[in-house]
Design an enzyme around this catalytic site. Structure first.
Site, mmCIF file in Angstrom:
data_model
loop_
_atom_site.group_PDB
_atom_site.id
_atom_site.type_symbol
_atom_site.label_atom_id
_atom_site.label_comp_id
_atom_site.label_asym_id
_atom_site.label_seq_id
_atom_site.Cartn_x
_atom_site.Cartn_y
_atom_site.Cartn_z
ATOM 1 N N GLU A 1 -9.347 9.367 -33.526
ATOM 2 C CA GLU A 1 -10.733 9.779 -33.394
ATOM 3 C C GLU A 1 -11.056 10.834 -34.458
ATOM 4 O O GLU A 1 -10.255 11.743 -34.652
ATOM 5 C CB GLU A 1 -10.991 10.388 -32.004
ATOM 6 C CG GLU A 1 -12.467 10.554 -31.744
ATOM 7 C CD GLU A 1 -12.784 11.027 -30.323
ATOM 8 O OE1 GLU A 1 -11.891 11.566 -29.656
ATOM 9 O OE2 GLU A 1 -13.924 10.854 -29.902
ATOM 10 N N GLU B 1 -8.590 15.091 -20.242
ATOM 11 C CA GLU B 1 -8.138 13.843 -20.880
ATOM 12 C C GLU B 1 -8.032 12.705 -19.862
ATOM 13 O O GLU B 1 -8.323 11.555 -20.187
ATOM 14 C CB GLU B 1 -6.798 14.055 -21.590
ATOM 15 C CG GLU B 1 -6.788 15.183 -22.623
ATOM 16 C CD GLU B 1 -7.893 15.111 -23.660
ATOM 17 O OE1 GLU B 1 -8.349 13.995 -23.980
ATOM 18 O OE2 GLU B 1 -8.339 16.185 -24.121
HETATM 19 ZN ZN LIG Z 1 -12.534 15.023 -24.787
#
Ligand SMILES: [Zn+2]
Length: 851
Positions: free
Chosen positions: A132, A303
Site C-alpha cells: 500500500e 489491523e
Molecule cells: Zn489502517
C-alpha cells in the site's frame, strides 16, 4: 475516472494470478513467473498494466488454441508496461504468462529487504513486502488499482530453513534439490493487489491458536518469540470482538501477525498476514508501561478491523482511503475499550487522536478528509491526521449522535451489501441513512467534503441558548463564512435535575429553548463533537464552578478548547494558566496529561530565558501537590492509569519543574538501571530516563546510546531512543542526527527522531541547522512516507530568526512526498510565532506577580 491519466484502461480485466516468486536474500534480487487469467473486453493490440523496477523476460497471451507473443515497452514515470501483442487479441478469456526479475530494495516499500542481528551476533536477512498504496507493481506486474480485485495463488521458493508466509495457508511443499523448497499456498478470496503480502526469512512462530476456527499466530524474527504473549492475547480478543460487531464471518483461512525489523508504517493489514514494526507487536508486559501495551493493543485492533472494513469491502480509488483508515481507527478504539475498560480509551482518544486532527484542521492549508487523488504520490500523502484522526473523530461524533446500535446496524448493512466489492463514501452513508432518523449523509458531507471545523459560541439570551458557528482557525479570518451541519448534544442541570437534548445546527445561528433555572450546561455532551465551544463568561463560570458534575471527557474538552482559543489569540494564555488551578483535585490521567502539555507548550514558546526559574517554581506548585497525593511508590491498589499518571507527574516535576529531589531520584534510578538492576515500574523508569536526559549530561547520553545499541528488546530501544532526543544540547543533537543517517538508528525512525530534536527548547535552532545541512542525506536514507513525521517537528521552531530560516529553506526546497504536511506545519509555525509575539509579555508579567 476517464480523465485521470494514472488509471489503467479497462480493456483487459484480471481475475486470478498464479504467482511463483524466488527471492535471493543474499543477492537482494528475485525471479518470478506469473499466469494471469484475464478477460479481454474489446479487441486489443496491447495490454497495459503496472510495473516498476521489474524486467520482463518473456510475455505471451494464450487461450488454449492461440498463443500471441508480446514485447514489453516500459513507461518508468507512469510505472507501467505496455505489452505490445504480435497480433490483436479478440474479446474473451485469455491467460497472460510472464517471466520477470526484480530487486529486493532497501526503501521499505514494494518487495524489500530488512535485516537484523540474531542472538549469536550474525546478520540475518528478511524479504518482505509493503504494497500500500501502489507498490505491488514492484514485486510483480499487475493491475495495481484497488478495484481490480482478483484471486491470488502464490508459490514461494525459499531456503529450506526459512519460514515463508503469505495471505493464505500453506497447501503443499516440494523439495527443489538445491537446498530450497517450493511452498504453494491456497488461493485467496477476491481482493485488491495492495493487500497481497510475501514474507520470507529466519522467523519463528507461536503454535497456532484456534480462535473460533481461525488459526492465529504471532511471528517474530528468531530469538524474539518470548515477547509475543501480549500480542497473542490482544489478537484473540480483538478478533472475536470485531467479528461479533460486524456479525460477518472472517473472510480468510488463517491470521498471522508478523513483526518486521524495518518497517515504514506502524503496521499493514495484508489479508491474513498482518505485518508490524517490532515495537507495535513485541513486548515484555511485565516490564512495559501502560502506553506501550496500549499501543500494541491499538495497532492489533486496527489491523484486524481492516480485515472486513477495507479488505472485504474496499474503496474504489484512493480518495476513499479516508473511510478505510477512519473506520479502522474508530473500531480500534471500540475493541480496545472493550478489552481494557479501565484504560478509558475514548477519553484517551479525545486527548490524543482528536487534538492531533484538530491541530491540522484549524489551518487554512488543511484539506477535506475526502480529497481528489490522482497519482500514487498523492495517494501516499493521504495517510495523515485528517484521514485517521478527523475521519475517526467525525465517525465517533455521528455514532454518538444517532446511537451506537443504529450505527452498528448501518455498518453491517453496508458491509454485507458490498462484500468482495468496492465502494465510494456515499455507499456507507446509504447504509447509515437506512438505519437512522437523521440525514446522516447530508450531515457527514459537510465534515468530509470540506476542510476545517467550527467554533460554537454559546450564550444565554432571554432564558434560551443561542448557538452561533464560525470557522475556528489558528490564525483567525473574519471573512471565512464556511458552515457545517453540526450535531450538537446538550447536557446540563436545571432546577436540581439533569437534562439532555440533541440538535442539528445547520445554519450560522440557532436558538434552543432551555428548561427554567439552568445551573450549568455543556454544548458538547460526552465530548464527542468535533468542534470547539466558546462559552459566554457566565456559562463558563458556571461550568468551572461545577466541574465535578461534568464527565471526564467534558472536562477535558473544556480545558482543551480554552487552550486552543488562547493559542489562536481569542483568549489570554494567562487565563488558561489560571484555569489550571480549578483542576487541582482532578484524578484523570488524560486531563493531567493536557495540563502538562499546556505547561510544556508555554515553557517552550512563551517563557523568557531569564524567567525559567520562576516558571519552574510555577510548575512545581502544580506538580508537587499531585505527586504528594499519588505518592512516589506504586501501590498494589493503583490502577494502570494511576501508575501512568504518577510517572508523568514525576517526570514533569523533574524536567520542567527542576525539582532537586526528583532529579536526584531520577539519577539514582537510572544508575541502577544501567547497572543491570531490574526496575519493575516501567512508568517510573520512563520518567527517570526523561528527567536525566533533560539534564543534558554527555556521560548520560553516552550510556543511554550504548544501552540502546546493545538492547534487543524493541520497547526498551524505543524508550531509549525517545530519551536520546531529549538531551537539550546541540553537540548531542548533531550526533543523534548523524546516527539517523549512518544507520545506527534505523531508517524507519530517522524522521521522527529528527523531528523530536527540533522540539528541544535551547538546542532546537541548532538542531534545525544540522537537519538542514544534512537534508539531502536524510532524503536519501529515510523512507519517503515517513517525511510527514519530520514536518511535524517544524512548529516548535518559533524563535523568529529560526522560523525565518525554516520558511526560506522550504521556499526553495521542494519535498514532493510531503508537500502538504510541510505547508501545514509551516502555517502552524506561523501561528506559534504570532502567539510568541502576542503572549510573551503577558506571561512575563503573570510570572512576576504569581511567584
Ligand atoms: Zn489502517
Amino acid at each position: 475516472m476517464a480523465e485521470n491519466p494514472y488509471r489503467l484502461p479497462r480493456t483487459v480485466i484480471p481475475h486470478r494470478y498464479r504467482l511463483r516468486l524466488e527471492p535471493d536474500l543474499e543477492a537482494a534480487t528475485f525471479a518470478g513467473d506469473e499466469t494471469v487469467d484475464v478477460t479481454v473486453e474489446t479487441e486489443v493490440e496491447e495490454i497495459v498494466l503496472n510495473c516498476a523496477e521489474i524486467e520482463i523476460e518473456s510475455a505471451q497471451l494464450t487461450n488454449g488454441t492461440l498463443t500471441i507473443g508480446a514485447s514489453p515497452s516500459y513507461d518508468e514515470e507512469m510505472e507501467r508496461v505496455r505489452l505490445v501483442l504480435e497480433t490483436p487479441a479478440e474479446p474473451g478469456a485469455w491467460e497472460l504468462d510472464l517471466s520477470f526479475s526484480g530487486i529486493l530494495n532497501d526503501k521499505l516499500r514494494g518487495f524489500y529487504r530488512s535485516r537484523f542481528t540474531d542472538v549469536d551476533g550474525n546478520e540475518q536477512f528478511i524479504a518482505t513486502t509493503q504494497f500500500e498504496s501502489t507498490d505491488a507493481r514492484r514485486a510483480f506486474p499487475c493491475w495495481d488499482e484497488p478495484d481490480f480485485k482478483a484471486r491470488f495463488e502464490a508459490t514461494l521458493v525459499v531456503p529450506a530453513d526459512s519460514m515463508a508466509i503469505t495471505n493464505t495457508s500453506e497447501v503443499e511443499r516440494k523439495d527443489e534439490s538445491d537446498g530450497r523448497v517450493a511452498i504453494r499456498f491456497a488461493e485467496t478470496m477476491k481482493m485488491s493487489t495492495y493487500l497481497v503480502a510475501f514474507i520470507v526469512g529466519p522467523f519463528e512462530a507461536t503454535d497456532p491458536v484456534d480462535v473460533d476456527g481461525v488459526p492465529t499466530r504471532i511471528v517474530a524474527p528468531r530469538g524474539k518469540l518470548g515477547l509475543a504473549d501480549w500480542a497473542l492475547e490482544c489478537a484473540q480478543f480483538c478478533f472475536r470482538y470485531l467479528r461479533d460487531y460486524y456479525a460477518i464471518p472472517y473472510p480468510g483461512d488463517k491470521l498471522d501477525h508478523i513483526a518486521i525489523p524495518d518497517f515504514a508504517f506502524g503496521a499493514m493489514e495484508n489479508v491474513g498476514a498482518i505485518t508490524y514494526r517490532e515495537t507495535a507487536l513485541l513486548i515484555d508486559p511485565a516490564q512495559a508501561s501502560q502506553a506501550e501495551k496500549l499501543r500494541i493493543l491499538d495497532v492489533i485492533g486496527h489491523e484486524i478491523a481492516h480485515q472486513w472494513f477495507g479488505n472485504l469491502v474496499t474503496m474504489s480509488w484512493w480518495e476513499g482511503i479516508w473511510l478505510n483508515e477512519a473506520f479502522a481507527s474508530f473500531m480500534e478504539m471500540k475493541a480496545t475499550d472493550a478489552f481494557r475498560p479501565e484504560w478509558k480509551r475514548w477519553l484517551a482518544f479525545t486527548a490524543v487522536e482528536r487534538p492531533w486532527a484538530m491541530e491540522v484542521d484549524h489551518l487554512t492549508s488543511t484539506r477535506p478528509v475526502e480529497f481528489e487523488v490522482r497519482s500514487p504520490a498523492e495517494a501516499d500523502q493521504m495517510f495523515d491526521a485528517l484521514t485517521y484522526g478527523k475521519g475517526s473523530a467525525v465517525l465517533r461524533m455521528i455514532e454518538q449522535f444517532i446511537g451506537e446500535e443504529t450505527f452498528r446496524e448501518g455498518v453491517g448493512t453496508y458491509l454485507r451489501r458490498h462484500s468482495y466489492g468496492n465502494t465510494v463514501t456515499a455507499d456507507l452513508w446509504a447504509g447509515l441513512d437506512g438505519a437512522s432518523e437523521w440525514p446522516v449523509g447530508d450531515i457527514m458531507d459537510t465534515w468530509i467534503l470540506q476542510g476545517g471545523y467550527p467554533e460554537i459560541e454559546a450564550a444565554l439570551v432571554d432564558g434560551a441558548l443561542r448557538l452561533r458557528q464560525r470557522r475556528f482557525l489558528a490564525i483567525p479570518d473574519e471573512t471565512d463564512d464556511t458552515t457545517w451541519k453540526v450535531p450538537v448534544r446538550l447536557r446540563g442541570e436545571a432546577g436540581g435535575s439533569t437534562f439532555e437534548s440533541s440538535h442539528l445546527l445547520d445554519d450560522e445561528e440557532t436558538t434552543v429553548p432551555l428548561p427554567t433555572g439552568v445551573e450549568w450546561l455543556t454544548v458538547n455532551a460526552g465530548g464527542s463533537g468535533f468542534y470547539r465551544v466558546a462559552y459566554s463568561d457566565d456559562l463558563l463560570e458556571r461550568l468551572i464552578a461545577n466541574l465535578a458534575d461534568l464527565d471526564p471527557t467534558e472536562r477535558y474538552v473544556l480545558l482543551d478548547d480554552r487552550f486552543a482559543a488562547a493559542r489562536a489569540g481569542e483568549a489570554a494564555m494567562t487565563s488558561v494558566l489560571g484555569l489550571i488551578d480549578a483542576f487541582s483535585d482532578e484524578d484523570e490521567q488524560a486531563i493531567w496529561q493536557l495540563v502538562f502539555r499546556i505547561l510544556g507548550w508555554v515553557h517552550h514558546h512563551l517563557v523568557d530565558d531569564g524567567q525559567l526559574d520562576a516558571y519552574a517554581a510555577c510548575v512545581r506548585s502544580v506538580g508537587e501537590p499531585l505527586v504528594d497525593r499519588l505518592g512516589r511508590e506504586s501501590k498494589p491498589t493503583d490502577s494502570d492509569l494511576t501508575r501512568r499518571l504518577r510517572g508523568q507527574a514525576v517526570g514533569t516535576l523533574g524536567s520542567l519543574g527542576r525539582h532537586p529531589e526528583t532529579i536526584e531520584w531520577a539519577q539514582s534510578t537510572v544508575t541502577q538501571y544501567l547497572d543491570g538492576v531490574e526496575i519493575t515500574d516501567a512508568e517510573m523508569l520512563t520518567a527517570a530516563l526523561g528527567v536525566v536526559a533533560a539534564q543534558g549530561e554527555r556521560d548520560s547520553f553516552t550510556a543511554f546510546f550504548k544501552r540502546f545499541q546493545e538492547s534487543s528488546n524493541p520497547q526498551e530501544q524505543l524508550r531509549l531512543l525517545r530519551a536520546l532526543t531529549a538531551f537539550d544540547d546541540a553537540d548531542i543533537g548533531r550526533e543523534v542526527i548523524d546516527a539517523t543517517i549512518d544507520g545506527r538508528i534505523r531508517n524507519q525512525d530517522g524522521s521522527w527522531v529528527q523531528a523530536s530534536l527540533l522540539g528541544n527548547r535551547q538546542a532546537g535552532g541548532d538542531n534545525w541547522a544540522e537537519v538542514r545541512r544534512r537534508w539531502d542525506e536524510t532524503v536519501e536514507v529515510c523512507p519517503p512516507m515517513t517525511f510527514r513525521r519530520l514536518a511535524e517537528g517544524l512548529p516548535a521552531l518559533s524563535r523568529p530568526e529560526v522560523a525565518a530560516d525554516v520558511k526560506a529553506f522550504f521556499a526553495e526546497t521542494p519535498v514532493p512526498m510531503a508537500d502538504k504536511a510541510i505547508a501545514q506545519n509551516l502555517e502552524l509555525l506561523e501561528a506559534n510565532l504570532l502567539a510568541r509575539q502576542r503572549e510573551t509579555e503577558a506571561v512575563r508579567g503573570w510570572l512576576e506577580t504569581t511567584t
